[in-house]
Write a protein that holds these residues in place. Structure first.
Motif, PDB file in Angstrom:
ATOM      1  N   MET A   1      31.385  35.472  40.156  1.00  0.00           N
ATOM      2  CA  MET A   1      31.778  36.669  39.477  1.00  0.00           C
ATOM      3  C   MET A   1      33.002  36.941  40.819  1.00  0.00           C
ATOM      4  O   MET A   1      33.826  37.838  39.885  1.00  0.00           O
ATOM      5  CB  MET A   1      31.208  37.649  39.559  1.00  0.00           C
ATOM      6  CG  MET A   1      29.790  38.137  39.244  1.00  0.00           C
ATOM      7  SD  MET A   1      29.444  37.063  37.334  1.00  0.00           S
ATOM      8  CE  MET A   1      30.593  38.461  37.578  1.00  0.00           C
TER       9      MET A   1
ATOM     10  N   ARG B   1      35.938  36.890  38.363  1.00  0.00           N
ATOM     11  CA  ARG B   1      35.871  38.014  36.698  1.00  0.00           C
ATOM     12  C   ARG B   1      37.505  38.716  37.402  1.00  0.00           C
ATOM     13  O   ARG B   1      38.040  38.312  36.146  1.00  0.00           O
ATOM     14  CB  ARG B   1      34.648  38.639  37.136  1.00  0.00           C
ATOM     15  CG  ARG B   1      34.738  39.911  35.545  1.00  0.00           C
ATOM     16  CD  ARG B   1      33.971  40.598  35.964  1.00  0.00           C
ATOM     17  NE  ARG B   1      34.027  41.501  34.497  1.00  0.00           N
ATOM     18  CZ  ARG B   1      34.637  42.729  34.058  1.00  0.00           C
ATOM     19  NH1 ARG B   1      35.494  42.570  35.400  1.00  0.00           N
ATOM     20  NH2 ARG B   1      34.354  43.250  33.520  1.00  0.00           N
TER      21      ARG B   1
ATOM     22  N   GLU C   1      37.271  42.681  28.723  1.00  0.00           N
ATOM     23  CA  GLU C   1      36.238  42.455  28.862  1.00  0.00           C
ATOM     24  C   GLU C   1      35.069  41.422  27.866  1.00  0.00           C
ATOM     25  O   GLU C   1      34.201  40.636  28.297  1.00  0.00           O
ATOM     26  CB  GLU C   1      35.708  43.572  29.900  1.00  0.00           C
ATOM     27  CG  GLU C   1      36.695  44.285  30.413  1.00  0.00           C
ATOM     28  CD  GLU C   1      36.961  45.995  30.346  1.00  0.00           C
ATOM     29  OE1 GLU C   1      35.620  46.740  29.559  1.00  0.00           O
ATOM     30  OE2 GLU C   1      36.875  46.559  31.733  1.00  0.00           O
TER      31      GLU C   1
ATOM     32  N   VAL D   1      36.225  37.892  28.375  1.00  0.00           N
ATOM     33  CA  VAL D   1      35.399  37.790  29.908  1.00  0.00           C
ATOM     34  C   VAL D   1      34.254  37.651  29.926  1.00  0.00           C
ATOM     35  O   VAL D   1      33.146  36.508  30.110  1.00  0.00           O
ATOM     36  CB  VAL D   1      35.641  38.393  31.282  1.00  0.00           C
ATOM     37  CG1 VAL D   1      35.307  38.176  31.911  1.00  0.00           C
ATOM     38  CG2 VAL D   1      37.170  38.539  31.317  1.00  0.00           C
ATOM     39  N   GLN D   2      33.204  38.503  28.913  1.00  0.00           N
ATOM     40  CA  GLN D   2      31.643  38.518  29.260  1.00  0.00           C
ATOM     41  C   GLN D   2      31.211  36.984  28.606  1.00  0.00           C
ATOM     42  O   GLN D   2      30.168  36.404  28.649  1.00  0.00           O
ATOM     43  CB  GLN D   2      31.208  39.689  28.843  1.00  0.00           C
ATOM     44  CG  GLN D   2      29.839  39.941  28.417  1.00  0.00           C
ATOM     45  CD  GLN D   2      29.292  39.855  29.529  1.00  0.00           C
ATOM     46  OE1 GLN D   2      29.493  40.565  30.760  1.00  0.00           O
ATOM     47  NE2 GLN D   2      27.786  40.305  30.311  1.00  0.00           N
TER      48      GLN D   2
ATOM     49  N   TYR E   1      30.752  33.967  30.423  1.00  0.00           N
ATOM     50  CA  TYR E   1      30.254  33.842  31.254  1.00  0.00           C
ATOM     51  C   TYR E   1      28.970  33.464  30.263  1.00  0.00           C
ATOM     52  O   TYR E   1      28.050  33.325  30.711  1.00  0.00           O
ATOM     53  CB  TYR E   1      30.326  34.835  31.666  1.00  0.00           C
ATOM     54  CG  TYR E   1      30.920  35.718  33.331  1.00  0.00           C
ATOM     55  CD1 TYR E   1      30.198  34.309  34.431  1.00  0.00           C
ATOM     56  CD2 TYR E   1      31.718  36.536  32.834  1.00  0.00           C
ATOM     57  CE1 TYR E   1      30.956  34.621  35.725  1.00  0.00           C
ATOM     58  CE2 TYR E   1      32.972  35.951  33.971  1.00  0.00           C
ATOM     59  CZ  TYR E   1      32.579  36.037  35.416  1.00  0.00           C
ATOM     60  OH  TYR E   1      33.459  35.896  36.290  1.00  0.00           O
TER      61      TYR E   1
END
Length: 314
Positions: free
Chosen positions: A22, A25, A43, A46-47, A50
């Protein structure tokens, strides 16, 4: 999409490396915002990166030497795909599409680990790369040019690393970045320091509120251009306004039509001096400026409410 939290992985198993993962991030979000020009899409990208990490079985995760590099590669590839589809979507966008403005760039600074205390030139490059004027120039590039330029020139990735993301040879990526660099140099003449920008923006606000066309003309470059983004969700001018005199007259007319509940205030936009318009306390317009010498050369007006969500607390 899997939601990543600090308490564990998407599989519900303990993850001793979660804090380190994290910790990547801010860097990932910073890269994705510069690649996409949209905080919301950054966002999401990036999510998704992950989510793909946590969708892998443990033995595949363990085989990856640098999870941070893996996440950067995956997030950048996602952004490359989004950029390709965005060109199609923006053909049907109502009016001109402009990057999403940010009220606070602290979260989006990024840089390599330790950048805050590293070479000041690196910090300046990162700050300039989040400037709205810079992001507008990036919009003129092909997706591959944009990815190569941002990853290499802004975030210092090698062309070998960029090649793995873009799917071209390192030599081809070098050419892509060089082409993008020429675009930036041609479009971005040297600008005054922020103190000079702030004075121009403050003087512009005063002349605008006074409906002083002569003063406005004196602050605008004769070839200045004003562009607005309402996205079909807010009333604004659809075509760019060209010429200092035309812009001055248009802005004086806007002042005459301003509802009593609307007030203007100075506020940084992507780290540069700008203005916001509030109606009954809510931000309804954001104004960003580009400056050359002692004149305003560009004005960008963002009124699409979808792009102003982050301004609610301002």
């Amino acid at each position: 999409m899997t939601t990543i939290t600090r308490s564990g992985s998407g599989h519900g198993r303990p993850d001793p490396g979660l804090d380190a993962l994290m910790g990547e991030r801010p860097q990932l979000v910073a890269v994705a915002y510069r690649l996409l020009g949209s905080a919301a899409e950054a966002e999401d990208a990036v999510q998704e990166a992950y989510a793909r990490w946590y969708a892998m079985p443990p033995h595949e995760q363990a085989a990856i030497v640098s999870p941070g590099a893996w996440l950067t590669t995956v997030a950048s590839r996602i952004c490359l795909n989004v950029l390709g589809s965005a060109r199609v979507r923006r053909e049907t966008y109502v009016g001109t599409w402009l990057p999403e403005p940010l009220p606070d760039v602290a979260e989006w600074g990024g840089g390599r680990p330790g950048a805050a205390t590293a070479d000041p030139a690196e910090r300046v490059a990162l700050d300039e790369s989040v400037d709205l004027a810079f992001l507008v120039v990036l919009e003129s590039m092909t997706p591959a040019e944009r990815v190569a330029f941002v990853l290499h020139d802004v975030f210092c990735h090698s062309f070998a690393e960029v090649a793995e993301i873009v799917g071209r040879s390192p030599a081809a990526c070098r050419q892509l970045a060089s082409s993008a660099r020429r675009r930036v140099r041609a479009a971005r003449p040297p600008a005054p320091a922020d103190a000079g920008r702030a004075r121009l923006v403050r003087d512009f606000k005063r002349a605008w509120e006074a409906k002083d066309i002569k003063a406005l003309v004196g602050l605008l470059d004769p070839h200045a251009v004003a562009t607005a983004d309402g996205g079909g969700r807010a009333t604004t001018f659809r075509e760019p306004i060209r010429g200092g005199g035309q812009i001055a007259r248009a802005w004086a007319e806007l002042a005459r039509r301003r509802p009593p509940a609307v007030a203007f205030a100075e506020h940084p936009v992507n780290g540069r001096p700008g203005l916001v318009a509030r109606e009954d306390g809510a931000v309804v317009s954001v104004f960003a400026f580009d400056v050359a010498g002692s004149r305003i050369t560009r004005i960008w007006v963002i009124r699409n409410p979808e792009k102003l969500a982050r301004w609610a607390a301002c």
